[in-house]
Each structure stands twice: as C-alpha cells, then as structure tokens.
Design a protein around this motif. Structure first.
Motif, PDB file in Angstrom:
ATOM      1  N   ILE A   1     126.768  79.180  96.374  1.00  0.00           N
ATOM      2  CA  ILE A   1     126.693  79.713  97.739  1.00  0.00           C
ATOM      3  C   ILE A   1     125.445  80.586  97.895  1.00  0.00           C
ATOM      4  O   ILE A   1     124.683  80.437  98.859  1.00  0.00           O
ATOM      5  CB  ILE A   1     127.969  80.512  98.097  1.00  0.00           C
ATOM      6  N   LYS A   2     125.222  81.479  96.930  1.00  0.00           N
ATOM      7  CA  LYS A   2     124.038  82.359  96.984  1.00  0.00           C
ATOM      8  C   LYS A   2     122.749  81.549  97.023  1.00  0.00           C
ATOM      9  O   LYS A   2     121.850  81.821  97.830  1.00  0.00           O
ATOM     10  CB  LYS A   2     124.003  83.273  95.754  1.00  0.00           C
ATOM     11  N   THR A   3     122.653  80.553  96.141  1.00  0.00           N
ATOM     12  CA  THR A   3     121.453  79.719  96.059  1.00  0.00           C
ATOM     13  C   THR A   3     121.218  78.956  97.360  1.00  0.00           C
ATOM     14  O   THR A   3     120.094  78.887  97.858  1.00  0.00           O
ATOM     15  CB  THR A   3     121.579  78.727  94.879  1.00  0.00           C
ATOM     16  N   ALA A   4     122.285  78.392  97.903  1.00  0.00           N
ATOM     17  CA  ALA A   4     122.161  77.617  99.150  1.00  0.00           C
ATOM     18  C   ALA A   4     121.743  78.508 100.320  1.00  0.00           C
ATOM     19  O   ALA A   4     120.904  78.109 101.139  1.00  0.00           O
ATOM     20  CB  ALA A   4     123.485  76.916  99.450  1.00  0.00           C
ATOM     21  N   ILE A   5     122.305  79.704 100.393  1.00  0.00           N
ATOM     22  CA  ILE A   5     121.943  80.625 101.474  1.00  0.00           C
ATOM     23  C   ILE A   5     120.482  81.053 101.336  1.00  0.00           C
ATOM     24  O   ILE A   5     119.735  81.093 102.319  1.00  0.00           O
ATOM     25  CB  ILE A   5     122.906  81.830 101.526  1.00  0.00           C
ATOM     26  N   LYS A   6     120.056  81.334 100.104  1.00  0.00           N
ATOM     27  CA  LYS A   6     118.652  81.697  99.883  1.00  0.00           C
ATOM     28  C   LYS A   6     117.713  80.567 100.271  1.00  0.00           C
ATOM     29  O   LYS A   6     116.590  80.799 100.703  1.00  0.00           O
ATOM     30  CB  LYS A   6     118.418  82.074  98.415  1.00  0.00           C
ATOM     31  N   ALA A   7     118.201  79.326 100.126  1.00  0.00           N
ATOM     32  CA  ALA A   7     117.387  78.156 100.474  1.00  0.00           C
ATOM     33  C   ALA A   7     117.370  77.894 101.978  1.00  0.00           C
ATOM     34  O   ALA A   7     116.705  76.967 102.433  1.00  0.00           O
ATOM     35  CB  ALA A   7     117.900  76.931  99.724  1.00  0.00           C
ATOM     36  N   GLY A   8     118.114  78.692 102.745  1.00  0.00           N
ATOM     37  CA  GLY A   8     118.070  78.560 104.194  1.00  0.00           C
ATOM     38  C   GLY A   8     119.335  78.055 104.858  1.00  0.00           C
ATOM     39  O   GLY A   8     119.387  77.927 106.077  1.00  0.00           O
ATOM     40  N   HIS A   9     120.365  77.748 104.076  1.00  0.00           N
ATOM     41  CA  HIS A   9     121.634  77.321 104.673  1.00  0.00           C
ATOM     42  C   HIS A   9     122.363  78.532 105.240  1.00  0.00           C
ATOM     43  O   HIS A   9     122.174  79.665 104.793  1.00  0.00           O
ATOM     44  CB  HIS A   9     122.504  76.604 103.638  1.00  0.00           C
ATOM     45  N   SER A  10     123.201  78.288 106.210  1.00  0.00           N
ATOM     46  CA  SER A  10     123.900  79.362 106.927  1.00  0.00           C
ATOM     47  C   SER A  10     124.898  80.093 106.032  1.00  0.00           C
ATOM     48  O   SER A  10     125.544  79.487 105.177  1.00  0.00           O
ATOM     49  CB  SER A  10     124.651  78.774 108.128  1.00  0.00           C
ATOM     50  N   ASP A  11     125.034  81.399 106.253  1.00  0.00           N
ATOM     51  CA  ASP A  11     126.067  82.181 105.573  1.00  0.00           C
ATOM     52  C   ASP A  11     127.292  82.326 106.470  1.00  0.00           C
ATOM     53  O   ASP A  11     128.230  83.035 106.145  1.00  0.00           O
ATOM     54  CB  ASP A  11     125.539  83.558 105.155  1.00  0.00           C
ATOM     55  N   VAL A  12     127.269  81.624 107.604  1.00  0.00           N
ATOM     56  CA  VAL A  12     128.381  81.657 108.552  1.00  0.00           C
ATOM     57  C   VAL A  12     129.017  80.271 108.609  1.00  0.00           C
ATOM     58  O   VAL A  12     128.319  79.257 108.644  1.00  0.00           O
ATOM     59  CB  VAL A  12     127.902  82.069 109.959  1.00  0.00           C
ATOM     60  N   CYS A  13     130.333  80.258 108.595  1.00  0.00           N
ATOM     61  CA  CYS A  13     131.111  79.027 108.712  1.00  0.00           C
ATOM     62  C   CYS A  13     131.873  79.067 110.032  1.00  0.00           C
ATOM     63  O   CYS A  13     132.689  79.959 110.241  1.00  0.00           O
ATOM     64  CB  CYS A  13     132.092  78.916 107.547  1.00  0.00           C
ATOM     65  N   THR A  14     131.579  78.101 110.904  1.00  0.00           N
ATOM     66  CA  THR A  14     132.355  77.945 112.126  1.00  0.00           C
ATOM     67  C   THR A  14     133.441  76.927 111.801  1.00  0.00           C
ATOM     68  O   THR A  14     133.139  75.751 111.562  1.00  0.00           O
ATOM     69  CB  THR A  14     131.476  77.440 113.291  1.00  0.00           C
TER      70      THR A  14
ATOM     71  N   TRP B   1     127.706  73.176 100.188  1.00  0.00           N
ATOM     72  CA  TRP B   1     127.545  74.356 101.037  1.00  0.00           C
ATOM     73  C   TRP B   1     126.531  74.051 102.114  1.00  0.00           C
ATOM     74  O   TRP B   1     125.455  73.577 101.788  1.00  0.00           O
ATOM     75  CB  TRP B   1     127.086  75.590 100.249  1.00  0.00           C
ATOM     76  N   PRO B   2     126.846  74.263 103.366  1.00  0.00           N
ATOM     77  CA  PRO B   2     128.102  74.750 103.916  1.00  0.00           C
ATOM     78  C   PRO B   2     129.241  73.761 103.655  1.00  0.00           C
ATOM     79  O   PRO B   2     129.022  72.560 103.529  1.00  0.00           O
ATOM     80  CB  PRO B   2     127.832  74.872 105.409  1.00  0.00           C
ATOM     81  N   MET B   3     130.432  74.306 103.598  1.00  0.00           N
ATOM     82  CA  MET B   3     131.610  73.508 103.291  1.00  0.00           C
ATOM     83  C   MET B   3     131.855  72.462 104.380  1.00  0.00           C
ATOM     84  O   MET B   3     131.450  72.640 105.527  1.00  0.00           O
ATOM     85  CB  MET B   3     132.851  74.412 103.190  1.00  0.00           C
ATOM     86  N   ALA B   4     132.569  71.409 104.008  1.00  0.00           N
ATOM     87  CA  ALA B   4     132.863  70.330 104.943  1.00  0.00           C
ATOM     88  C   ALA B   4     133.694  70.809 106.127  1.00  0.00           C
ATOM     89  O   ALA B   4     133.557  70.297 107.237  1.00  0.00           O
ATOM     90  CB  ALA B   4     133.582  69.189 104.224  1.00  0.00           C
ATOM     91  N   MET B   5     134.537  71.817 105.927  1.00  0.00           N
ATOM     92  CA  MET B   5     135.387  72.297 107.029  1.00  0.00           C
ATOM     93  C   MET B   5     134.636  73.175 108.028  1.00  0.00           C
ATOM     94  O   MET B   5     135.217  73.664 108.979  1.00  0.00           O
ATOM     95  CB  MET B   5     136.597  73.060 106.489  1.00  0.00           C
ATOM     96  N   CYS B   6     133.348  73.342 107.800  1.00  0.00           N
ATOM     97  CA  CYS B   6     132.517  74.150 108.695  1.00  0.00           C
ATOM     98  C   CYS B   6     131.681  73.237 109.585  1.00  0.00           C
ATOM     99  O   CYS B   6     131.161  72.216 109.123  1.00  0.00           O
ATOM    100  CB  CYS B   6     131.575  75.041 107.894  1.00  0.00           C
ATOM    101  N   ALA B   7     131.527  73.616 110.828  1.00  0.00           N
ATOM    102  CA  ALA B   7     130.687  72.846 111.746  1.00  0.00           C
ATOM    103  C   ALA B   7     129.253  72.758 111.224  1.00  0.00           C
ATOM    104  O   ALA B   7     128.537  71.805 111.513  1.00  0.00           O
ATOM    105  CB  ALA B   7     130.711  73.484 113.137  1.00  0.00           C
ATOM    106  N   GLU B   8     128.832  73.726 110.420  1.00  0.00           N
ATOM    107  CA  GLU B   8     127.476  73.751 109.855  1.00  0.00           C
ATOM    108  C   GLU B   8     127.329  72.777 108.690  1.00  0.00           C
ATOM    109  O   GLU B   8     126.228  72.523 108.213  1.00  0.00           O
ATOM    110  CB  GLU B   8     127.122  75.171 109.375  1.00  0.00           C
ATOM    111  N   GLY B   9     128.453  72.248 108.170  1.00  0.00           N
ATOM    112  CA  GLY B   9     128.434  71.322 107.037  1.00  0.00           C
ATOM    113  C   GLY B   9     128.015  69.932 107.456  1.00  0.00           C
ATOM    114  O   GLY B   9     127.645  69.681 108.599  1.00  0.00           O
ATOM    115  N   GLY B  10     128.097  69.008 106.508  1.00  0.00           N
ATOM    116  CA  GLY B  10     127.755  67.618 106.802  1.00  0.00           C
ATOM    117  C   GLY B  10     126.407  67.245 106.238  1.00  0.00           C
ATOM    118  O   GLY B  10     125.990  67.745 105.183  1.00  0.00           O
TER     119      GLY B  10
END
Length: 160
Positions: free
Chosen positions: A72-85, A113-122
């Motif tokens: 999660i930390k690595t993905a967020i640092k790479a620019g992925h969202s830290d928020v899950c809708t 990451w983001p998780m599949a259950m998040c709108a930001e995922g996929g």
C-alpha cells in the motif's frame, strides 16, 4: 456628555454586538441542520494524495500485515490514491481488469492497490505478489473495518 452616559452607550454597543454574533451563530447552526448536518466541503488533505474530502480515516495495521502494508505504501508513493471510494458492486469487474495479464504464481497471491472494491481500483492498479496469509488476513481485516459503510463512502487509508 457625561462619562456615565458615554459608559452606558459603550456597554449598550457591546451588548448589541454580542447579540448580533449570537444571532449569526444561531443562523449558522440552523443552516447546518437544514443541509442535513453535513457541509459539502472539498478540502485538500495536508497528507498528499487525497483528492477531495473523506468520510472516514482508518489506520492499517502494518505490524499485523507487513507485506500488504508495504505494498500500500509503495503504491501510494507511486501515485495511486490513498482514498477508497467503496463500490462493492464493481469489485468483480475491477478485479478482472486489474489482474488481466498478471500471471498466477504458485504459493503467492496477487495483491492489488487500490483494492477491487474501490471505485479507484481496476485497470492500472498496482499489483504485487505477496503471501496468501498476509493478503487474506489483510483483506479480512479491511472487509471487517468497512462492513458498516455504504457504497460511496470515501475512506482514507493511513499506513504507519
């Protein structure tokens, strides 16, 4: 004009100002109640990465699930969202999109990451291979934390 008279006028003005401030405060409270108890504010986070407001913040237990926390930390640092809708109905489609072309490895889970259950995922989600114990434990923990929140709830993830 005597000092006594000026003193009364000054006190009268102060009293009037207090009454006006009280009235303004009461109007603000009434307005707040009228809009349903929520202000529609879009406040940027001082933490970076979050876009818009969030409804809840949870702290992910990195000591319990270190591989997932690191991902999660690595993905967020790479620019992925830290928020899950939360978008439970879109989870299956998001999982298919995010894992497309990522081969299965024996003894490892594909964590996204983001998780599949998040709108930001996929499509475009960050994928790492991690141990099934860590991934599934973390998934269970997150699912339990978010179980009472309806779809559309915005949850900020903080990993310490």
């Amino acid at each position: 004009m005597s000092k006594r008279r000026r003193s009364r006028k000054s006190k009268g003005r102060q009293r009037f100002k207090k009454q006006i401030l009280t009235l303004v405060a009461m109007l603000m409270v009434a307005l707040y109640a009228w809009v349903g108890g929520e202000w529609s504010l879009d406040i940027p986070s001082q933490f970076g990465g979050s876009k818009g407001s969030v409804d809840h913040t949870i702290t992910f237990p990195s000591e319990r699930y270190p591989e997932t926390a690191n991902h999660i930390k690595t993905a967020i640092k790479a620019g992925h969202s830290d928020v899950c809708t939360i978008d439970r109905s879109g989870a299956e489609g998001n999982r298919d999109l995010s894992l497309k072309g990522v081969p299965v490895k024996k003894g490892k889970d594909r964590d996204e990451w983001p998780m599949a259950m998040c709108a930001e995922g996929g499509a475009g989600a960050d994928i790492q291979y991690i141990s099934p114990k860590d991934n599934r434990g973390a998934g269970s923990w997150v699912g339990n934390q978010l179980s009472t929140y309806p779809d559309g709830t915005r949850v900020k993830f903080v990993v310490k």
